[in-house]
Design a protein around this motif. Structure first.
Motif, short mmCIF file in Angstrom:
data_model
loop_
_atom_site.label_atom_id
_atom_site.label_comp_id
_atom_site.label_asym_id
_atom_site.label_seq_id
_atom_site.Cartn_x
_atom_site.Cartn_y
_atom_site.Cartn_z
N LYS A 100 0.84 -1.21 0.00
CA LYS A 100 0.00 0.00 0.00
C LYS A 100 0.87 1.25 0.00
CE LYS A 100 -3.78 2.30 2.50
NZ LYS A 100 -3.95 3.19 1.36
N LEU A 101 1.94 1.23 0.79
CA LEU A 101 2.85 2.38 0.87
C LEU A 101 3.38 2.75 -0.52
CD1 LEU A 101 4.35 4.25 2.94
CD2 LEU A 101 6.18 2.55 2.92
N ILE A 102 3.86 1.76 -1.24
CA ILE A 102 4.45 2.01 -2.56
C ILE A 102 3.37 2.33 -3.59
CG2 ILE A 102 5.76 0.95 -4.45
CD1 ILE A 102 7.27 -0.64 -2.18
N THR A 103 2.26 1.59 -3.54
CA THR A 103 1.16 1.84 -4.49
C THR A 103 0.59 3.24 -4.31
OG1 THR A 103 0.65 -0.52 -4.53
CG2 THR A 103 -1.06 0.96 -5.34
N ASP A 104 0.40 3.64 -3.06
CA ASP A 104 -0.10 5.00 -2.80
C ASP A 104 0.88 6.04 -3.33
OD1 ASP A 104 -2.33 3.92 -1.61
OD2 ASP A 104 -1.77 4.44 0.45
N ALA A 105 2.17 5.78 -3.17
CA ALA A 105 3.19 6.71 -3.67
C ALA A 105 3.11 6.82 -5.19
CB ALA A 105 4.58 6.25 -3.24
N ILE A 131 16.41 4.57 -3.62
CA ILE A 131 16.37 3.98 -2.28
C ILE A 131 17.16 2.68 -2.29
CG2 ILE A 131 14.94 3.12 -0.39
CD1 ILE A 131 12.68 4.90 -1.34
N ASP A 132 18.27 2.67 -1.56
CA ASP A 132 19.16 1.51 -1.48
C ASP A 132 19.84 1.56 -0.12
OD1 ASP A 132 21.48 -0.36 -2.01
OD2 ASP A 132 20.63 -0.31 -4.03
N GLY A 151 14.89 -1.92 7.01
CA GLY A 151 14.30 -1.81 5.68
C GLY A 151 13.50 -0.52 5.52
N LEU A 152 12.69 -0.52 4.49
CA LEU A 152 11.92 0.65 4.08
C LEU A 152 10.91 1.05 5.16
CD1 LEU A 152 11.38 2.51 1.58
CD2 LEU A 152 9.52 0.93 1.02
N LEU A 153 10.88 2.35 5.45
CA LEU A 153 9.93 2.89 6.42
C LEU A 153 9.05 3.94 5.73
CD1 LEU A 153 12.39 3.41 9.43
CD2 LEU A 153 10.63 1.62 9.20
N PRO A 154 7.86 4.19 6.28
CA PRO A 154 6.99 5.21 5.66
C PRO A 154 7.68 6.55 5.48
CG PRO A 154 5.76 3.95 7.29
CD PRO A 154 7.20 3.48 7.39
N GLU A 155 8.56 6.93 6.43
CA GLU A 155 9.22 8.23 6.28
C GLU A 155 10.17 8.28 5.08
OE1 GLU A 155 10.93 6.54 10.27
OE2 GLU A 155 9.01 6.51 9.18
N HIS A 156 10.70 7.13 4.67
CA HIS A 156 11.54 7.12 3.46
C HIS A 156 10.71 7.50 2.24
CE1 HIS A 156 14.05 4.04 5.85
NE2 HIS A 156 14.68 5.20 5.87
N ILE A 157 9.53 6.90 2.14
CA ILE A 157 8.64 7.21 1.01
C ILE A 157 8.14 8.65 1.12
CG2 ILE A 157 6.41 6.65 -0.07
CD1 ILE A 157 8.58 4.62 -0.75
N SER A 171 9.73 11.16 2.42
CA SER A 171 10.84 12.02 1.99
C SER A 171 10.95 12.04 0.47
CB SER A 171 12.17 11.51 2.57
OG SER A 171 12.16 11.57 3.96
N ALA A 172 10.82 10.88 -0.14
CA ALA A 172 10.91 10.78 -1.60
C ALA A 172 9.82 11.61 -2.26
CB ALA A 172 10.82 9.32 -2.04
N LEU A 173 8.60 11.50 -1.74
CA LEU A 173 7.47 12.23 -2.33
C LEU A 173 7.60 13.73 -2.11
CD1 LEU A 173 4.48 9.87 -1.46
CD2 LEU A 173 5.58 10.18 -3.69
N ALA A 174 8.05 14.13 -0.92
CA ALA A 174 8.22 15.56 -0.63
C ALA A 174 9.28 16.14 -1.56
CB ALA A 174 8.61 15.76 0.83
N TRP A 175 10.37 15.40 -1.73
CA TRP A 175 11.43 15.84 -2.63
C TRP A 175 10.90 15.93 -4.07
CZ3 TRP A 175 13.71 13.58 -6.90
CH2 TRP A 175 14.89 14.17 -7.35
N ALA A 176 10.18 14.91 -4.49
CA ALA A 176 9.64 14.89 -5.86
C ALA A 176 8.67 16.04 -6.07
CB ALA A 176 8.96 13.55 -6.14
N ALA A 177 7.83 16.31 -5.08
CA ALA A 177 6.86 17.41 -5.19
C ALA A 177 7.59 18.75 -5.32
CB ALA A 177 5.94 17.43 -3.98
N ASP A 178 8.63 18.95 -4.52
CA ASP A 178 9.44 20.17 -4.60
C ASP A 178 10.09 20.26 -5.97
OD1 ASP A 178 8.86 20.93 -2.09
OD2 ASP A 178 10.81 20.45 -1.23
N HIS A 179 10.62 19.15 -6.41
CA HIS A 179 11.35 19.11 -7.66
C HIS A 179 10.44 19.45 -8.84
CE1 HIS A 179 13.74 18.05 -10.99
NE2 HIS A 179 12.81 17.18 -11.37
#
Length: 181
Positions: free
Chosen positions: A53-58, A126-127, A158-164, A166-174
């Protein structure tokens, strides 16, 4: 029209955490037995059902374009995606290199292939296995106008909601910055 940045997703140490020193894996990650073409016998992986769900929602935000960036290659699509419950998306066809370390040249072995694949596209990667040279590469890439964000989860968590997030916030800014330019 600017394309959304790519979200490059690793699997081992990101979706599949490494067992701790005591051999324990996170309780959030049920065990699955899988078979791949590369490995002779079935083996265990631990996957968090919440990641689907985390990735699909992203993906559904339209802010990022997901791509598997993993030594699982097509098995990411064939095996991991259905187990986690994410839609099918493309993978970078990384070579199967005879290397004993993930940093044969001091940086992550995938990086040259990723750089070629991305060309000038912006990306969040994300790695769990970057070195200072990878962070320098991302900074250099960004300085040249190809925005790049590296996110490095703890391989035992592993992957946490805050990683996603951060990715979305960065992408939105970008995306906003690019459209204003």
């Amino acid at each position: 029209m600017h394309h959304a940045p790519f979200l490059l997703l690793d699997i081992d140490g990101v979706l599949i955490p490494f067992p701790g020193p005591d051999g324990a894996t996170p309780a959030t990650h049920p065990r699955h037995m899988v078979s791949t073409d590369d490995v002779n016998k079935p083996f265990d992986v631990w996957l968090n059902p919440d990641h689907g769900k985390l990735i699909t929602d992203a993906i559904d935000t339209g802010l990022i374009r997901p791509v598997w960036c993993t030594s699982w290659r097509n098995d990411a699509r064939r095996i991991i995606a259905p187990l986690v419950g994410v839609p099918d998306f493309e993978h970078i066809e990384l070579p199967n290199l005879p290397i004993k370390t993930s940093h044969p040249d001091g940086y992550l072995w995938k990086r040259n292939h990723v750089a070629d694949w991305l060309a000038t596209a912006p990306a969040v990667w994300i790695d769990d296995d970057f070195t200072h040279l990878d962070h320098q590469w991302a900074a250099d890439r960004t300085a040249f106008g190809n925005p790049t964000l590296l996110i490095e989860p703890d391989p035992h968590v592993g992957l946490l909601p805050e990683h996603i997030a951060s990715a979305l916030a960065w992408a939105a800014d970008h995306v906003t910055v690019k459209e204003a330019a």
